[in-house]
Structure formats: C-alpha cells, structure tokens
Design an enzyme around this catalytic site. Structure first.
Site, PDB file in Angstrom:
ATOM      1  N   PRO A 132       0.843  -1.205   0.000  1.00 42.11           N
ATOM      2  CA  PRO A 132       0.000   0.000   0.000  1.00 42.11           C
ATOM      3  C   PRO A 132       0.873   1.248   0.000  1.00 42.11           C
ATOM      4  O   PRO A 132       1.819   1.344   0.788  1.00 42.11           O
ATOM      5  CB  PRO A 132      -0.782  -0.124   1.315  1.00 42.11           C
ATOM      6  N   GLN A 153      -6.662  -1.147   2.923  1.00 42.67           N
ATOM      7  CA  GLN A 153      -5.976  -0.783   4.168  1.00 42.67           C
ATOM      8  C   GLN A 153      -6.664   0.382   4.872  1.00 42.67           C
ATOM      9  O   GLN A 153      -6.976   1.402   4.251  1.00 42.67           O
ATOM     10  CB  GLN A 153      -4.523  -0.412   3.896  1.00 42.67           C
ATOM     11  N   CYS A 162       2.823   3.332   8.774  1.00 43.04           N
ATOM     12  CA  CYS A 162       3.052   4.633   8.122  1.00 43.04           C
ATOM     13  C   CYS A 162       3.866   5.548   9.031  1.00 43.04           C
ATOM     14  O   CYS A 162       3.506   5.758  10.195  1.00 43.04           O
ATOM     15  CB  CYS A 162       1.724   5.299   7.770  1.00 43.04           C
ATOM     16  N   LYS A 199       0.105  -4.423   8.879  1.00 46.47           N
ATOM     17  CA  LYS A 199       1.407  -4.012   8.344  1.00 46.47           C
ATOM     18  C   LYS A 199       2.155  -3.236   9.420  1.00 46.47           C
ATOM     19  O   LYS A 199       1.649  -2.240   9.947  1.00 46.47           O
ATOM     20  CB  LYS A 199       1.246  -3.158   7.080  1.00 46.47           C
ATOM     21  N   HIS A 248       7.939  -4.332   7.333  1.00 48.12           N
ATOM     22  CA  HIS A 248       8.910  -3.474   6.640  1.00 48.12           C
ATOM     23  C   HIS A 248      10.146  -3.411   7.526  1.00 48.12           C
ATOM     24  O   HIS A 248      10.054  -3.044   8.699  1.00 48.12           O
ATOM     25  CB  HIS A 248       8.326  -2.065   6.432  1.00 48.12           C
ATOM     26  N   GLY A 254      10.649  -4.211   1.838  1.00 49.37           N
ATOM     27  CA  GLY A 254      11.802  -3.327   1.972  1.00 49.37           C
ATOM     28  C   GLY A 254      12.952  -3.727   1.070  1.00 49.37           C
ATOM     29  O   GLY A 254      13.487  -4.824   1.180  1.00 49.37           O
ATOM     30  N   ASP A 255      13.299  -2.843   0.145  1.00 54.87           N
ATOM     31  CA  ASP A 255      14.473  -3.002  -0.727  1.00 54.87           C
ATOM     32  C   ASP A 255      14.386  -4.149  -1.729  1.00 54.87           C
ATOM     33  O   ASP A 255      15.417  -4.707  -2.124  1.00 54.87           O
ATOM     34  CB  ASP A 255      15.756  -3.148   0.107  1.00 54.87           C
ATOM     35  N   GLY A 314       7.131  -2.189  -2.961  1.00 52.47           N
ATOM     36  CA  GLY A 314       6.574  -0.852  -2.822  1.00 52.47           C
ATOM     37  C   GLY A 314       7.154   0.129  -3.811  1.00 52.47           C
ATOM     38  O   GLY A 314       6.828   0.117  -4.992  1.00 52.47           O
ATOM     39  N   ARG A 315       8.088   0.955  -3.342  1.00 52.47           N
ATOM     40  CA  ARG A 315       8.580   2.081  -4.165  1.00 52.47           C
ATOM     41  C   ARG A 315       9.219   1.643  -5.482  1.00 52.47           C
ATOM     42  O   ARG A 315       9.190   2.389  -6.462  1.00 52.47           O
ATOM     43  CB  ARG A 315       9.569   2.915  -3.352  1.00 52.47           C
TER      44      ARG A 315
END
Length: 318
Positions: free
Chosen positions: A17, A71, A101, A140, A170, A202-203, A225-226
C-alpha cells in the site's frame, strides 16, 4: 500458491500500500503484470464513518483486480471496527490495518507506526477489527519505532493472538522512514516466531532481490513498494523469475511510452482531467526516469494542463 485466511493468491508477489500511488488505475496495471495481491492506499477510519466523499471514493474496487486488500488506519478500537464493516460491505477480500506509516501527520494522531509504541492498544484494535468482520484481517508493521525499541516480533505475535491472518513487516524503523537499508533479519525473526503468513517488505528492487529475500528470511509473501513506481513490469519479471529461474528483460522505450499513455487515459477516465493530469505528473516522471533528457521531460510534464498537452509532450519526445 499462497493463502491468507480463506483468500488464495495465484503467486506470493504483493503490491505494498502506498498513499497517492496505489489507486485503482495503478492496481489494475500491476495486476495485469501478474501481481498476486494488491493493497489499496490507506483509508481513514473516521473518513469512512463520517461518509467523507473522497474517502468513500477510495473504496471502489474493480473485479479485475481481485484479490484486493483494503488498508485502513486509525487509533481506536471501536471506530476501526466500524470502518472495517464498511470496507467489508464495499467488497474488499482482505482488510489490512496500517501500523507502519511513518509520516508526521499520521503518527501525531497516534496512528500508523505510532501504534508500535502502544502494543496493548494495537492488540485491542486488531482484535476489534477481526471480531467485526468475516474476511481475513492483516496487519502491516515496521521493525520498530527506533533502534532502541525494536519490537516487530512482539507486535507480530500480538497480531497473531488477536486473530490476524497475516502480517507484513517493513525492515525499517519509523525513525528511518525510507532511508538506509532495510533490515531483513527482523523479517526472519518474525517468521520464526509466528505461524501465520509473513510478508517481507523493503528493498526489493529486482527479481534477484525477491529470491534473496525469501531465501534469507523464509517469508511467505514478497511485498514490493517504491520499486514499482513507474515500473509495473517488475511484477512480471519477479513472478517469472520465481517460477522459471529465468530473467525477463526490462521494458523497451516503446513499452514505457505506451504504458505512460495508458496510465494517463485510465487516470483521466477515473478521476477526471483536472485531477488525473496532476496526479499523472509524478507517474510520468517515474516512467521516464533514467531516459535521455528525463529532467527536461519532468519539467514539461509539470506544466501540462490537459490530456492533449501530455500526449503531445510524449509523442514529441518519442
């Protein structure tokens, strides 16, 4: 095949998310690329309870994106339970509780990763949501609030005890935000201490990262994610690599432009030209990142006011 509660996933590759990113058009695009489970942007419990128009708009689900996890975020058990019932009625397959978050406007209200500092309250929220609905509930979390309060294992165990069907971890603390490296060892520790599925986050930027994450942590799901921003093809590459051990090439220049135009059309159709164009500016910058003259392109995208402006810029560059 992976399963979260009663929900079966075609594969373990999951879209994380992301506020302002994982809206309906983006979720559909990554689903087409083979993503096993998509998560929506986070939605406010109070916004749902008070029937905020913008918040309710975020509940829209397309049958093509299933299974989909919606979410929610908040800091009190009762409002979260009420919000969960609204989400369930809207057709979500899974409800996810945001306890990760890191942004100031969220944590200052005791929401998001601030709940990592109040495990008992977090437990009450999860238990209330689980009791309120008949669909799986996931949570999460982060590694912890900071390096002096790493408590992801404790939080995951509480989530399991409260009835959560899965937990996503994360590997960064709240204090890190998105800086530094994600600590995958905390994902491994969580996996070793709970029986419910654990999603590692993460990563993960490449197919090789995805395989390494599973190998090093034993996690069930791989949450991206990113790295997916401007790169929905990553899901196709990761799922292919997991199933065959072979690497697919990245998108061609032509594919990048076609996807950018398609995303533009979907955003405008879904949100109208005024909002769609403004939201497309950042997506277009991500799609064209690393291409020749991308800085100049980004400048021009930010000046585009209409769909025609955007299309003309892309076609001229192509």
């Amino acid at each position: 095949m992976m399963q979260i509660g009663t929900v079966k996933l075609a594969n373990p590759v999951i879209l994380a998310p992301m506020a302002g990113v994982t809206d309906l058009p983006f979720r559909l695009l990554v689903k087409e690329m083979g993503c096993g489970l998509v998560y929506t942007e986070m939605v406010s419990d109070k916004g749902l309870i008070y029937q905020n128009e913008h918040t309710l708009e975020m509940l829209k689900i397309d049958e093509r994106e299933r299974p989909v996890a919606l979410q929610i975020f908040g800091s009190e058990p009762d409002p979260m339970a009420k919000a969960a019932k609204i989400v369930e009625k809207a057709g979500a397959d899974i409800i996810d509780i945001n306890m990760g978050c890191p942004t100031l406007k969220i944590v200052k209200n005791g929401e998001g990763s601030a709940l990592m500092r109040t495990p008992e309250l977090a437990y009450s929220i999860i238990a209330s949501v689980v009791e309120a609905v008949n669909i799986p509930v996931t949570v999460k979390i982060r590694k912890g609030w900071d390096d002096s309060s790493v408590n992801a294992v404790e939080m995951a165990m509480l989530a399991e005890k409260a009835g959560a069907a899965a937990v996503s971890v994360h590997g960064r603390t709240r204090e890190q935000f998105y800086s530094g490296e994600a600590d995958w060892s905390i994902i491994k520790a969580v996996k070793e201490n709970v029986a419910i599925p654990v999603n590692g986050n993460g990563d993960v930027r490449t197919p090789e990262d995805a395989v390494r994450l599973r190998s090093e942590t034993g996690c069930d799901g791989i949450m991206i994610g990113r790295a997916a921003q401007g790169n929905p093809w990553l899901f196709r590459q990761v799922t292919h690599y997991l199933s065959t051990g072979k690497l697919l090439p990245g998108p061609t220049m032509a594919e990048r432009f076609e996807m950018t135009l398609r995303h533009l059309e979907m955003l405008v159709a879904y949100k109208g030209e005024h909002i769609g164009i403004r939201e497309m500016r950042r997506h277009a910058a991500w799609y064209t990142k690393g291409l020749p003259h991308s800085a100049e392109l980004r400048l021009r995208f930010n000046q585009a006011e209409t769909r025609e402006d955007f299309t003309a810029i892309l076609n001229e560059f192509r």
